[in-house]
Structures are given as structure tokens and as C-alpha cells.
Write a protein that holds these residues in place. Sequence first.
Motif, PDB file in Angstrom:
ATOM      1  N   LYS A   1      78.719 -56.337 -18.648  1.00  0.00           N
ATOM      2  CA  LYS A   1      78.217 -57.090 -17.496  1.00  0.00           C
ATOM      3  C   LYS A   1      79.364 -57.767 -16.746  1.00  0.00           C
ATOM      4  CE  LYS A   1      74.859 -60.627 -16.229  1.00  0.00           C
ATOM      5  NZ  LYS A   1      73.855 -61.576 -16.723  1.00  0.00           N
ATOM      6  N   GLU A   2      80.247 -58.433 -17.484  1.00  0.00           N
ATOM      7  CA  GLU A   2      81.381 -59.124 -16.861  1.00  0.00           C
ATOM      8  C   GLU A   2      82.304 -58.163 -16.117  1.00  0.00           C
ATOM      9  OE1 GLU A   2      83.281 -61.191 -20.064  1.00  0.00           O
ATOM     10  OE2 GLU A   2      81.563 -62.523 -20.365  1.00  0.00           O
ATOM     11  N   ALA A   3      82.464 -56.955 -16.665  1.00  0.00           N
ATOM     12  CA  ALA A   3      83.349 -55.965 -16.049  1.00  0.00           C
ATOM     13  C   ALA A   3      82.656 -55.177 -14.943  1.00  0.00           C
ATOM     14  CB  ALA A   3      83.880 -55.011 -17.122  1.00  0.00           C
ATOM     15  N   GLY A   4      81.353 -55.399 -14.751  1.00  0.00           N
ATOM     16  CA  GLY A   4      80.612 -54.694 -13.718  1.00  0.00           C
ATOM     17  C   GLY A   4      80.442 -53.216 -14.011  1.00  0.00           C
ATOM     18  N   ILE A   5      80.373 -52.871 -15.281  1.00  0.00           N
ATOM     19  CA  ILE A   5      80.248 -51.470 -15.687  1.00  0.00           C
ATOM     20  C   ILE A   5      78.771 -51.147 -15.914  1.00  0.00           C
ATOM     21  CG2 ILE A   5      80.788 -49.790 -17.489  1.00  0.00           C
ATOM     22  CD1 ILE A   5      83.412 -51.346 -17.921  1.00  0.00           C
TER      23      ILE A   5
ATOM     24  N   ASN B   1      89.647 -54.835 -36.012  1.00  0.00           N
ATOM     25  CA  ASN B   1      90.241 -55.592 -37.111  1.00  0.00           C
ATOM     26  C   ASN B   1      89.469 -56.883 -37.354  1.00  0.00           C
ATOM     27  OD1 ASN B   1      92.423 -53.758 -37.614  1.00  0.00           O
ATOM     28  ND2 ASN B   1      93.315 -54.477 -35.711  1.00  0.00           N
ATOM     29  N   SER B   2      88.860 -57.411 -36.282  1.00  0.00           N
ATOM     30  CA  SER B   2      88.073 -58.640 -36.390  1.00  0.00           C
ATOM     31  C   SER B   2      86.826 -58.508 -35.533  1.00  0.00           C
ATOM     32  CB  SER B   2      88.890 -59.841 -35.914  1.00  0.00           C
ATOM     33  OG  SER B   2      88.075 -60.992 -35.831  1.00  0.00           O
ATOM     34  N   LEU B   3      85.672 -58.667 -36.143  1.00  0.00           N
ATOM     35  CA  LEU B   3      84.421 -58.571 -35.396  1.00  0.00           C
ATOM     36  C   LEU B   3      84.196 -59.759 -34.471  1.00  0.00           C
ATOM     37  CD1 LEU B   3      81.945 -57.214 -38.096  1.00  0.00           C
ATOM     38  CD2 LEU B   3      83.070 -55.950 -36.262  1.00  0.00           C
ATOM     39  N   ILE B   4      84.884 -60.855 -34.711  1.00  0.00           N
ATOM     40  CA  ILE B   4      84.682 -62.035 -33.872  1.00  0.00           C
ATOM     41  C   ILE B   4      85.749 -62.197 -32.796  1.00  0.00           C
ATOM     42  CG2 ILE B   4      83.357 -63.270 -35.616  1.00  0.00           C
ATOM     43  CD1 ILE B   4      85.895 -64.861 -36.252  1.00  0.00           C
ATOM     44  N   ASP B   5      86.730 -61.303 -32.776  1.00  0.00           N
ATOM     45  CA  ASP B   5      87.772 -61.355 -31.738  1.00  0.00           C
ATOM     46  C   ASP B   5      87.259 -60.605 -30.509  1.00  0.00           C
ATOM     47  OD1 ASP B   5      89.970 -61.172 -30.072  1.00  0.00           O
ATOM     48  OD2 ASP B   5      91.356 -60.587 -31.671  1.00  0.00           O
ATOM     49  N   ARG B   6      86.690 -61.346 -29.592  1.00  0.00           N
ATOM     50  CA  ARG B   6      86.088 -60.735 -28.390  1.00  0.00           C
ATOM     51  C   ARG B   6      87.134 -60.030 -27.528  1.00  0.00           C
ATOM     52  NH1 ARG B   6      83.932 -62.102 -23.423  1.00  0.00           N
ATOM     53  NH2 ARG B   6      81.893 -61.214 -23.053  1.00  0.00           N
ATOM     54  N   ASN B   7      88.353 -60.557 -27.497  1.00  0.00           N
ATOM     55  CA  ASN B   7      89.408 -59.926 -26.701  1.00  0.00           C
ATOM     56  C   ASN B   7      89.789 -58.561 -27.261  1.00  0.00           C
ATOM     57  OD1 ASN B   7      89.654 -61.959 -24.745  1.00  0.00           O
ATOM     58  ND2 ASN B   7      90.979 -63.166 -26.081  1.00  0.00           N
ATOM     59  N   GLU B   8      89.827 -58.435 -28.577  1.00  0.00           N
ATOM     60  CA  GLU B   8      90.116 -57.132 -29.177  1.00  0.00           C
ATOM     61  C   GLU B   8      89.025 -56.142 -28.804  1.00  0.00           C
ATOM     62  OE1 GLU B   8      90.772 -54.892 -33.485  1.00  0.00           O
ATOM     63  OE2 GLU B   8      89.846 -56.883 -33.446  1.00  0.00           O
ATOM     64  N   LEU B   9      87.765 -56.549 -28.923  1.00  0.00           N
ATOM     65  CA  LEU B   9      86.653 -55.678 -28.547  1.00  0.00           C
ATOM     66  C   LEU B   9      86.743 -55.296 -27.082  1.00  0.00           C
ATOM     67  CD1 LEU B   9      83.939 -54.251 -29.011  1.00  0.00           C
ATOM     68  CD2 LEU B   9      82.816 -56.467 -28.659  1.00  0.00           C
ATOM     69  N   LYS B  10      86.972 -56.266 -26.221  1.00  0.00           N
ATOM     70  CA  LYS B  10      87.051 -55.998 -24.789  1.00  0.00           C
ATOM     71  C   LYS B  10      88.165 -55.014 -24.468  1.00  0.00           C
ATOM     72  CE  LYS B  10      87.615 -58.294 -20.335  1.00  0.00           C
ATOM     73  NZ  LYS B  10      87.793 -59.580 -19.650  1.00  0.00           N
ATOM     74  N   ASP B  11      89.353 -55.248 -25.005  1.00  0.00           N
ATOM     75  CA  ASP B  11      90.491 -54.358 -24.721  1.00  0.00           C
ATOM     76  C   ASP B  11      90.223 -52.939 -25.188  1.00  0.00           C
ATOM     77  OD1 ASP B  11      91.810 -56.551 -23.653  1.00  0.00           O
ATOM     78  OD2 ASP B  11      93.124 -56.835 -25.405  1.00  0.00           O
ATOM     79  N   LYS B  12      89.730 -52.791 -26.406  1.00  0.00           N
ATOM     80  CA  LYS B  12      89.506 -51.453 -26.959  1.00  0.00           C
ATOM     81  C   LYS B  12      88.321 -50.756 -26.282  1.00  0.00           C
ATOM     82  CE  LYS B  12      91.697 -52.199 -31.406  1.00  0.00           C
ATOM     83  NZ  LYS B  12      91.542 -52.249 -32.876  1.00  0.00           N
ATOM     84  N   LEU B  13      87.289 -51.499 -25.961  1.00  0.00           N
ATOM     85  CA  LEU B  13      86.109 -50.924 -25.307  1.00  0.00           C
ATOM     86  C   LEU B  13      86.439 -50.445 -23.893  1.00  0.00           C
ATOM     87  CD1 LEU B  13      83.089 -50.295 -25.411  1.00  0.00           C
ATOM     88  CD2 LEU B  13      82.675 -52.621 -24.604  1.00  0.00           C
ATOM     89  N   LEU B  14      87.086 -51.294 -23.111  1.00  0.00           N
ATOM     90  CA  LEU B  14      87.430 -50.905 -21.748  1.00  0.00           C
ATOM     91  C   LEU B  14      88.435 -49.753 -21.719  1.00  0.00           C
ATOM     92  CD1 LEU B  14      87.529 -54.386 -19.949  1.00  0.00           C
ATOM     93  CD2 LEU B  14      85.647 -52.726 -20.083  1.00  0.00           C
ATOM     94  N   ALA B  15      89.346 -49.725 -22.664  1.00  0.00           N
ATOM     95  CA  ALA B  15      90.291 -48.598 -22.743  1.00  0.00           C
ATOM     96  C   ALA B  15      89.558 -47.295 -23.049  1.00  0.00           C
ATOM     97  CB  ALA B  15      91.353 -48.877 -23.805  1.00  0.00           C
ATOM     98  N   LYS B  16      88.555 -47.363 -23.926  1.00  0.00           N
ATOM     99  CA  LYS B  16      87.792 -46.159 -24.285  1.00  0.00           C
ATOM    100  C   LYS B  16      86.925 -45.685 -23.115  1.00  0.00           C
ATOM    101  CE  LYS B  16      87.313 -44.639 -28.129  1.00  0.00           C
ATOM    102  NZ  LYS B  16      87.967 -43.531 -28.865  1.00  0.00           N
ATOM    103  N   ILE B  17      86.323 -46.619 -22.395  1.00  0.00           N
ATOM    104  CA  ILE B  17      85.466 -46.254 -21.271  1.00  0.00           C
ATOM    105  C   ILE B  17      86.288 -45.694 -20.110  1.00  0.00           C
ATOM    106  CG2 ILE B  17      83.981 -47.210 -19.455  1.00  0.00           C
ATOM    107  CD1 ILE B  17      82.805 -49.079 -21.591  1.00  0.00           C
ATOM    108  N   ASN B  18      87.414 -46.316 -19.853  1.00  0.00           N
ATOM    109  CA  ASN B  18      88.262 -45.872 -18.736  1.00  0.00           C
ATOM    110  C   ASN B  18      89.164 -44.750 -19.165  1.00  0.00           C
ATOM    111  OD1 ASN B  18      87.155 -47.802 -16.994  1.00  0.00           O
ATOM    112  ND2 ASN B  18      88.546 -49.357 -17.748  1.00  0.00           N
TER     113      ASN B  18
END
Length: 89
Positions: A27-31, A72-89
Motif C-alpha cells: 500500500k505504501e509503495a502504491g503497488i 533473517n528477522s521477521l520483525i525487521d520491516r526494512n529487511e522485508l520491504k527491501d527484499k520484497l520490492l527487489a523481488k517485485i521490481n
Amino acid sequence: MKTIMAVCGSGLGSSFMVEMSINDILKEAGISGYQAAHNSLADASPSQADIFVVAADLAPSAEHLPNLIVLNSLIDRNELKDKLLAKIN
């Protein structure tokens, strides 16, 4: 609609938490064009989603799932965001 599935051992607590984070990040990334879901590792199958997200401790047992994001950490939102956006893009 493509699906991003968070997977954990039981399919309840941590996978649901990651699912909510995925929805927030999209939602935040407008995807659009993606939906998040969650499941247990035992019930997850390759045909259920386009991208799968798992914790590092489950990664060896999740090798049968395609497009795997390992956290590596389920609570590190930045790690999730970086890896998720890299995979989508």
C-alpha cells in the motif's frame, strides 16, 4: 492478481504478522496487482503463490517453493520491504 504468501511453521502467528506487513508495504509503495496471504509450511504448495516469504530457520524446508524471500528477522520491516520490492521490481 499475483499472490505473496507468508509461511511459518504453524501458519498462524508469525506468518499472519508478515502478511499484514506485506499489505502495508504494498500500500505504501502504491503497488497494485498483488495480494498477501499466509499459510503453514506443511500446507504451502508452489501453485498457491507467486512469491513466498519465510524465516531463515525454515528456508531449508521451504526449498520446494518458488521465488523464495528468506528473512533473517521477521520483525525487521526494512529487511522485508527491501527484499520484497527487489523481488517485485
